[in-house]
Scaffold this active site. Sequence first.
Site, PDB file in Angstrom:
ATOM      1  CB  SER A 185      27.216  -8.473  44.341  1.00  0.00           C
ATOM      2  OG  SER A 185      26.231  -7.788  43.621  1.00  0.00           O
ATOM      3  CE  LYS A 233      25.776  -9.783  40.196  1.00  0.00           C
ATOM      4  NZ  LYS A 233      26.098  -9.710  41.586  1.00  0.00           N
TER       5      LYS A 233
END
Length: 183
Positions: free
Chosen positions: A39, A80
């Site tokens: 990701s 993230k």
Amino acid sequence: MTKQKSTLWEWIKAILIAVVLAWVIRQFFFAPILVDGVSMSPTLHDRDRMIVNKIGYHIGEPKRFDIIVFQATEDKDYIKRVIGLPGDQVEYRNDTLYINGKPYKEPYLDKEKKQLSEGPLTYDFKLEEITGKTTVPKGQLFVLGDNRRFSKDSRTIGTISMDQVIGKANMLYWPLKDARIVK
């Protein structure tokens, strides 16, 4: 015999002190993290190992584009990039990020954008469509993975609370050939 006991006791004390110090440092200051998944590609890769600075956000606040680690579930941490701060309006349109109506360059995505021939990195969205709110709520962050096509982030889990943030991940130490400060 007394000298041998004394030496043994000194070793035991040294080991105990080392264990306690290591625990304190890991618990409150710095901790290793393993990147699990794609990701954050191309910035970070699956199985990269990083150091998380746990103390930094006790002193200051996250900044836009910081890479953070947060507790997503009871047994799973996510890594993230901070996109939206409290009070921000976030929108993604025509492969461009807009914050408070202003377009932002994301140079960490340039390589990925050049390699894609089949459309944009992500679908267009507005914060309100995802969360029902026009701005990122106070005490919350809007986060995205760099691999926008394959990231479970605020587009699916919503904004995250500052209480969930473990720290800032900015030092990659493994694999050794890729060791660096991540910006």
